[in-house]
Design an enzyme around this catalytic site. Sequence first.
Site, PDB file in Angstrom:
ATOM      1  N   CYS A  78      17.040  -7.333  15.465  1.00 54.98           N
ATOM      2  CA  CYS A  78      17.340  -8.698  15.866  1.00 54.98           C
ATOM      3  C   CYS A  78      18.730  -9.115  15.368  1.00 54.98           C
ATOM      4  O   CYS A  78      19.735  -8.665  15.903  1.00 54.98           O
ATOM      5  CB  CYS A  78      16.241  -9.644  15.368  1.00 54.98           C
ATOM      6  SG  CYS A  78      16.136 -11.188  16.285  1.00 54.98           S
ATOM      7  N   HIS A 165      11.197  -7.256  17.036  1.00 56.85           N
ATOM      8  CA  HIS A 165      10.692  -6.913  15.705  1.00 56.85           C
ATOM      9  C   HIS A 165       9.613  -5.832  15.800  1.00 56.85           C
ATOM     10  O   HIS A 165       8.453  -6.135  16.081  1.00 56.85           O
ATOM     11  CB  HIS A 165      10.128  -8.156  15.018  1.00 56.85           C
ATOM     12  CG  HIS A 165      11.169  -9.179  14.685  1.00 56.85           C
ATOM     13  ND1 HIS A 165      11.925  -9.101  13.542  1.00 56.85           N
ATOM     14  CD2 HIS A 165      11.598 -10.270  15.362  1.00 56.85           C
ATOM     15  CE1 HIS A 165      12.775 -10.121  13.513  1.00 56.85           C
ATOM     16  NE2 HIS A 165      12.592 -10.842  14.610  1.00 56.85           N
ATOM     17  N   GLU A 167       8.324  -4.329  13.346  1.00 53.48           N
ATOM     18  CA  GLU A 167       7.505  -4.350  12.138  1.00 53.48           C
ATOM     19  C   GLU A 167       6.278  -5.252  12.247  1.00 53.48           C
ATOM     20  O   GLU A 167       5.357  -5.148  11.423  1.00 53.48           O
ATOM     21  CB  GLU A 167       8.346  -4.790  10.931  1.00 53.48           C
ATOM     22  CG  GLU A 167       8.796  -6.244  10.933  1.00 53.48           C
ATOM     23  CD  GLU A 167      10.089  -6.505  11.686  1.00 53.48           C
ATOM     24  OE1 GLU A 167      10.718  -7.540  11.430  1.00 53.48           O
ATOM     25  OE2 GLU A 167      10.454  -5.676  12.539  1.00 53.48           O
ATOM     26  N   SER A 219      -4.936  -9.124 -18.660  1.00 61.14           N
ATOM     27  CA  SER A 219      -5.643 -10.286 -18.098  1.00 61.14           C
ATOM     28  C   SER A 219      -6.991  -9.916 -17.508  1.00 61.14           C
ATOM     29  O   SER A 219      -7.784 -10.789 -17.175  1.00 61.14           O
ATOM     30  CB  SER A 219      -4.785 -10.919 -17.001  1.00 61.14           C
ATOM     31  OG  SER A 219      -4.669 -10.041 -15.892  1.00 61.14           O
ATOM     32  N   GLY A 220      -7.236  -8.608 -17.335  1.00 60.67           N
ATOM     33  CA  GLY A 220      -8.432  -8.172 -16.634  1.00 60.67           C
ATOM     34  C   GLY A 220      -8.188  -7.967 -15.158  1.00 60.67           C
ATOM     35  O   GLY A 220      -9.033  -7.442 -14.436  1.00 60.67           O
ATOM     36  N   ASP A 223      -3.139  -5.808 -11.690  1.00 60.40           N
ATOM     37  CA  ASP A 223      -1.750  -5.495 -12.013  1.00 60.40           C
ATOM     38  C   ASP A 223      -1.594  -5.067 -13.469  1.00 60.40           C
ATOM     39  O   ASP A 223      -1.012  -4.020 -13.762  1.00 60.40           O
ATOM     40  CB  ASP A 223      -0.846  -6.699 -11.721  1.00 60.40           C
ATOM     41  CG  ASP A 223      -0.814  -7.073 -10.250  1.00 60.40           C
ATOM     42  OD1 ASP A 223      -1.195  -6.225  -9.419  1.00 60.40           O
ATOM     43  OD2 ASP A 223      -0.431  -8.208  -9.926  1.00 60.40           O
ATOM     44  N   SER A 224      -2.090  -5.872 -14.393  1.00 56.42           N
ATOM     45  CA  SER A 224      -1.922  -5.529 -15.808  1.00 56.42           C
ATOM     46  C   SER A 224      -2.719  -4.280 -16.172  1.00 56.42           C
ATOM     47  O   SER A 224      -2.272  -3.459 -16.985  1.00 56.42           O
ATOM     48  CB  SER A 224      -2.322  -6.703 -16.707  1.00 56.42           C
ATOM     49  OG  SER A 224      -3.693  -7.006 -16.599  1.00 56.42           O
TER      50      SER A 224
END
Length: 507
Positions: A78, A165, A167, A219-220, A223-224
């Site tokens: 684009c 586009h 994507e 944190s549970g 990610d962590s």
Amino acid sequence: MEKIIIVDFGSQFTQLIARKIRELNVYSEIHPYDALPELNKDVKGIVLSGSPFSTLEQDAPSAKLDQMVGIKPILGLCYGAQLLVLHDHGKVQQSHIREYGRARLVKTAIKSILFKQVKQNQIWMSHSDTILELPEGYDIIARTDDIPVAAFQQKEKHIYGFQYHPEVYHTTDGKQMLQNFLRDICGCSQDWTPAHYIDSTITELKEKLGNDKVVMGLSGGVDSTVAASLLHRAIHKNLYCIFVDNGLLRKNEFSEVIETYKQLDLNVIAVDAKEEFYKALEGISLPEEKRKAIGKTFIDVFEREAKKIESVSWLGQGTIYPDVIESAGTSGPAATIKSHHNVGGLPEKMSLKIVEPLRLLFKDEVRKVAAQLDIPKQMYNRHPFPGPGLGIRILGEISVEKVQILQDADRIYIDEMKKEGLYDKIWQAATILLPVKSVGVMGDERTYEFTVVLRAVTSTDGMTADWYPMPHDFLASVSAKIINSVKGINRVVYDISSKPPATIEWE
């Protein structure tokens, strides 16, 4: 590591481009248009993103195309396609015909490897400017019913452009078009997988950290937990994890998560700080003030526990890629990226360096890595849970009684969803305790008790969300179980608001 560089001009689809390329097992990085990286041998190709701007505006964002054209294969999308045309002295004009939404792609007689195995012709347009004239040596490879240049190529310079586009979901064979660019034009080996990422990340962490000690707050959440698991595999007992019970977790969550961490052999220091958090929250009812009180108390507790560990050099964090690129934006150099973490100013306060094993991954990629690391599914497949926990799901002032009421109601809601096979269909579910009481009747007695709201939404990234149409018999059953089992609640309602205009959380 092979990579594709995505030059970001501010498109709403830039992250989606990166995700689609990674789904094709090629690592991709997003860089602001004014802070491009070195195009070394690892860079196999470049994608120029779309933009909310017009290439015809006086201050339209641009990039140093002279440093790219003829050096690496380039695909402009684009706005990016129009920039390529203008760079080689073609013409772009503001059109009286604006194309937004679905369009029909019509291939020309000139063959292009970009359309190899492309059978569907539906594409997604979002532009008001139109390519009027291609530069010398460029070929039109597709058009639409409304515009003459929908796609082009300059094979000698390895330049390609789409005025649409590929994507987005609505371009039906868009992924195949990107596949053709990556494999047949850029020569990517397409071997970037979760297993590959784990091996390379552990190797890098070993080299970077050596015998240094790392402290990390858990944190549970996924990610962590994944970040800590990668660090543990690299430095073993030199990783010290701190898991704080702030009294605002789900029912029994602290003990259940600790058991999981034991299974993962993580070196975890468990801290019961409920009373400190409750005291810090006394008399506070405004959401932002509650967040600040919770954040400050966490920093105080974390710092106190971390200082008990001698000679710590690093702070581990679960920062993921969207945090990084959202901070960079498209208006300044990548050096201005801010660190995203949940421990406030601790790195500076404690003179710690930061290590972020997940800073290159999207959320769905983190979950794939978690599965590869044999982290229990109930840990990595959990719904997102806010950092302040139930503190922002109890509207108004917080008390121990209200926390217990909400924990009990929330546990029933979550458990019933899992029993009925609904949990995995939902992005995020929450129970909210309202700061109002209403009249009810139980047996022959009049009651005056709290109302809870049940919320469940579907989403892909949390930026937008739709409310989930729960079966009525399920809602009826859950409502009855909550009212009959949880003392203090006599009314249950269901939230049918989407984001926008509402948010997923209530505070």
